[in-house]
Design an enzyme around this catalytic site. Sequence first.
Site, mmCIF file in Angstrom:
data_model
loop_
_atom_site.group_PDB
_atom_site.id
_atom_site.type_symbol
_atom_site.label_atom_id
_atom_site.label_comp_id
_atom_site.label_asym_id
_atom_site.label_seq_id
_atom_site.Cartn_x
_atom_site.Cartn_y
_atom_site.Cartn_z
ATOM 1 N N ASP A 143 -71.894 66.080 6.048
ATOM 2 C CA ASP A 143 -73.079 65.856 5.221
ATOM 3 C C ASP A 143 -73.553 64.403 5.360
ATOM 4 O O ASP A 143 -73.800 63.721 4.357
ATOM 5 C CB ASP A 143 -72.792 66.214 3.751
ATOM 6 C CG ASP A 143 -74.076 66.247 2.915
ATOM 7 O OD1 ASP A 143 -75.163 66.378 3.508
ATOM 8 O OD2 ASP A 143 -73.987 66.132 1.679
ATOM 9 N N HIS A 186 -67.941 64.492 -5.753
ATOM 10 C CA HIS A 186 -67.090 65.363 -4.935
ATOM 11 C C HIS A 186 -66.352 64.539 -3.895
ATOM 12 O O HIS A 186 -66.751 63.418 -3.593
ATOM 13 C CB HIS A 186 -67.938 66.425 -4.232
ATOM 14 C CG HIS A 186 -69.210 65.860 -3.651
ATOM 15 N ND1 HIS A 186 -70.415 65.924 -4.311
ATOM 16 C CD2 HIS A 186 -69.468 65.183 -2.504
ATOM 17 C CE1 HIS A 186 -71.351 65.329 -3.589
ATOM 18 N NE2 HIS A 186 -70.802 64.860 -2.489
ATOM 19 N N GLN A 254 -67.436 70.114 0.485
ATOM 20 C CA GLN A 254 -67.551 69.068 -0.543
ATOM 21 C C GLN A 254 -67.105 69.662 -1.876
ATOM 22 O O GLN A 254 -67.831 70.453 -2.484
ATOM 23 C CB GLN A 254 -69.003 68.564 -0.625
ATOM 24 C CG GLN A 254 -69.398 67.727 0.580
ATOM 25 C CD GLN A 254 -70.906 67.542 0.713
ATOM 26 O OE1 GLN A 254 -71.649 68.506 0.861
ATOM 27 N NE2 GLN A 254 -71.365 66.299 0.680
ATOM 28 N N ARG A 284 -74.399 52.821 -5.425
ATOM 29 C CA ARG A 284 -75.338 53.936 -5.582
ATOM 30 C C ARG A 284 -74.550 55.151 -6.058
ATOM 31 O O ARG A 284 -73.656 55.623 -5.360
ATOM 32 C CB ARG A 284 -76.002 54.220 -4.230
ATOM 33 C CG ARG A 284 -76.855 55.471 -4.181
ATOM 34 C CD ARG A 284 -77.281 55.710 -2.740
ATOM 35 N NE ARG A 284 -78.111 56.874 -2.527
ATOM 36 C CZ ARG A 284 -77.658 58.134 -2.408
ATOM 37 N NH1 ARG A 284 -76.379 58.406 -2.540
ATOM 38 N NH2 ARG A 284 -78.496 59.116 -2.163
ATOM 39 N N ASP A 286 -74.044 58.536 -6.256
ATOM 40 C CA ASP A 286 -74.527 59.719 -5.548
ATOM 41 C C ASP A 286 -74.409 60.978 -6.416
ATOM 42 O O ASP A 286 -73.364 61.211 -7.028
ATOM 43 C CB ASP A 286 -73.683 59.902 -4.274
ATOM 44 C CG ASP A 286 -74.137 61.090 -3.455
ATOM 45 O OD1 ASP A 286 -75.244 61.014 -2.900
ATOM 46 O OD2 ASP A 286 -73.395 62.092 -3.387
ATOM 47 N N GLU A 328 -78.931 57.872 -8.617
ATOM 48 C CA GLU A 328 -79.613 58.750 -7.670
ATOM 49 C C GLU A 328 -79.758 60.117 -8.331
ATOM 50 O O GLU A 328 -79.021 61.047 -8.056
ATOM 51 C CB GLU A 328 -78.822 58.878 -6.354
ATOM 52 C CG GLU A 328 -79.592 59.579 -5.246
ATOM 53 C CD GLU A 328 -79.131 60.996 -4.882
ATOM 54 O OE1 GLU A 328 -79.898 61.727 -4.249
ATOM 55 O OE2 GLU A 328 -78.000 61.376 -5.233
ATOM 56 N N HIS A 392 -83.058 59.270 3.528
ATOM 57 C CA HIS A 392 -82.371 60.139 4.483
ATOM 58 C C HIS A 392 -82.437 61.609 4.071
ATOM 59 O O HIS A 392 -82.065 62.482 4.831
ATOM 60 C CB HIS A 392 -80.909 59.700 4.606
ATOM 61 C CG HIS A 392 -80.159 59.935 3.332
ATOM 62 N ND1 HIS A 392 -80.433 59.240 2.173
ATOM 63 C CD2 HIS A 392 -79.180 60.809 3.013
ATOM 64 C CE1 HIS A 392 -79.652 59.679 1.212
ATOM 65 N NE2 HIS A 392 -78.874 60.629 1.682
ATOM 66 N N ASP A 393 -82.866 61.873 2.827
ATOM 67 C CA ASP A 393 -82.913 63.246 2.330
ATOM 68 C C ASP A 393 -84.309 63.845 2.485
ATOM 69 O O ASP A 393 -85.235 63.213 2.967
ATOM 70 C CB ASP A 393 -82.487 63.282 0.864
ATOM 71 C CG ASP A 393 -80.967 63.200 0.708
ATOM 72 O OD1 ASP A 393 -80.250 63.638 1.624
ATOM 73 O OD2 ASP A 393 -80.515 62.699 -0.338
ATOM 74 N N ARG A 517 -82.502 67.835 7.449
ATOM 75 C CA ARG A 517 -82.683 66.430 7.052
ATOM 76 C C ARG A 517 -82.418 65.488 8.220
ATOM 77 O O ARG A 517 -82.859 64.343 8.208
ATOM 78 C CB ARG A 517 -81.762 66.098 5.875
ATOM 79 C CG ARG A 517 -82.187 66.783 4.579
ATOM 80 C CD ARG A 517 -81.204 66.541 3.467
ATOM 81 N NE ARG A 517 -79.884 67.073 3.796
ATOM 82 C CZ ARG A 517 -78.773 66.818 3.119
ATOM 83 N NH1 ARG A 517 -78.817 66.024 2.075
ATOM 84 N NH2 ARG A 517 -77.620 67.338 3.472
#
Length: 649
Positions: A143, A186, A254, A284, A286, A328, A392-393, A517
């Site tokens: 990922d 995760h 994950q 960050r 996540d 985020e 990046h998403d 992505r």
Amino acid sequence: MNYAADVSVCLDRILESTDLSGLTKKDATLFTQRLEAHFPSLFEKYTYVYGHQYDCYYHLQKLVETLRDGVKKRKPALKKLDENRLKSPLWYRDEKQVGLACYVDLMGPTLNDLHDRIPYYKALGITYLHLMPLYDAPAGDSDGGYAVSDYRKVNPTLGTTADLEKLADALLKEGINLVLDFVFNHTSDEHRWAKAALEGKKQYQNYYYVYDDRTIPDQYETTLREIFPQVRRGSFTFNEQMQKWVWTTFNSFQWDLNYSNPEVFNAITSEMLFLANIGSAALRLDALAFIWKEMGTNCENQDKAHVLIQAFNCCLEIAAPAVVFKSEAIVHPDEVNKYIGEDECKLSYNPLLMALLWNSLATRKTRLLTRSMQKSFAISDNCTWVNYVRCHDDIGWTFDDDVAQELGINGNDHRFFLNQFFTGRFEGSFANGVPFAENPSNGDCRVCGSLASLCGLESALQNNDAKGIEEAVNRMLLLYGITFSIGGIPLLYSSDEIAKLNDYSYRDDVTKQHDDRWVNRIAVTPEDTALAMEKVQRTLSPQEDASLKVFKGLQHMLAIRKTHAVFGKARTYILEASNHHCFAFSRENENGEKLLVISNFSEHVQQVDGEILRTLNGTSCKDLLSDSTFKGDETVVTLRPFQQLWITQ
Ligand code: GLC
Ligand code: GLC
């Protein structure tokens, strides 16, 4: 016994049995002082979540030991930074701050190579470098690194932890803060906790959500949202080795951590302090919206998710106070704002602004942007937005349906239109995007693509359309210009600054082709940076020419941002622009300095009522971007297609 006494008794007892002899005298005093200041809050949060468990206080004691160890391992230079930041905590609201997010391998390809990129960062004015997850992760699909196998080990393909520390030091010397990901919802299924769980160790199975059969997963799933329906249906994965079901919100590899277990909170705090002690200025957080599960809900944005983040924040205040959290949360705007606070996340991505900038490009209308920003942009003066255009998403259309409804826009229909528009399925669209995570059950979908391709550069180049190329460049500068001026840290996404097109090569890679992505995870090569820094001595291709125009345009705007205090600590007021193709706001700081920004989202000339100039007291004023002046009493202000004005007195 009253509550306050109870907390202090608890702290006294904990301190009596905590060995501080490993700390220097100064550190021991500092640690005790910070505990005295922040333990009451930590205690309140911790007992709120874990107080009903018989061993809560045992774990609380262990947590204090973890914090002590964090202090012990913090380098002297970072302790100095802690002191300085405590004296001037609002660094992140400074007009000088400009961020860049990049993948090490796509810019390096190793950490050591990034030392050579520092002149490039400085040429753009970067002061904040977010290196996307660079930790050890499963080979093949991980990922994009968001499946972490070891928080304390740099992915060997990128370098070592020593390389990372060396880079952090080198960046800091150049005035660039390092920002790292804290992927704490995760771990990968190769993390040592997951491996122990796989071996059947009950203690580690309790680190995750592991079920013998489908009974409980089925109950949860009636109310859960599917995040990656293109890779797997539902939110659970059957594990052959354990013969059990595991909660996996994202990919099947994950595994969601089980925060109802205080041992998990403590273990992850220790990992967090390790990352803080590498020298990161911000972490960050996540996928933070997902960390607490509550039966019968969508298990996003739960009350206890907030309490846990506040507890983590207390831990930072005690052991690494220079570090701040960046949220985020790519969720409903009202929920995004709830993570923002001095006691929770001081920084937050602004997905609403991001999505609505794209919306305004597609529709050439700014009503939804204006109304939504009027509702949601204001946050605490001690916190700040991280404003971005691409990342990046994928792009998710996370606007508030009620706000849309007030304007007569049906949220679902409009999302359908935006998906059609940006994937180029809508006639007349300039965009070359790729649909992402299409859900066969409900038709939901999100959009991927690079800044340049979504702004029309890809198709204009294909069609040799000079006007189209110019419009695409102007669209890119317009979107970024707003993130530079509206208030907050602008965060560039690496490869946007030189307008790189979609990279379709992921379609040939079996580890990537199921995840679109990758179309917007694009390498920035030494050739690209040489082009940007004008070291290329030959005639440029139309594409290179467009890249350079974007780079220089961004550079110009950023240089202006940095020299006017009003771009930093100043309030933002979203204005009605009297023309629904235009978006306008004003800023004002404590010294009375003012800024008026007006922008045109259409490909036609537009006029705005001159009344708007009266925001600047009606005196003569000047556009910082073009140097043109206004007398202040004009009846109309005229804007070229996609033009933006940054007007000051
Ligand atoms: C975040 C990341 C995304 C990742 C997900 C799961 O949203 O930005 O790339 O897939 O979390 O970690
Ligand atoms: C994020 C978001 C989701 C996004 C995904 C990764 O956490 O909630 O909307 O698309 O993870 O791309």
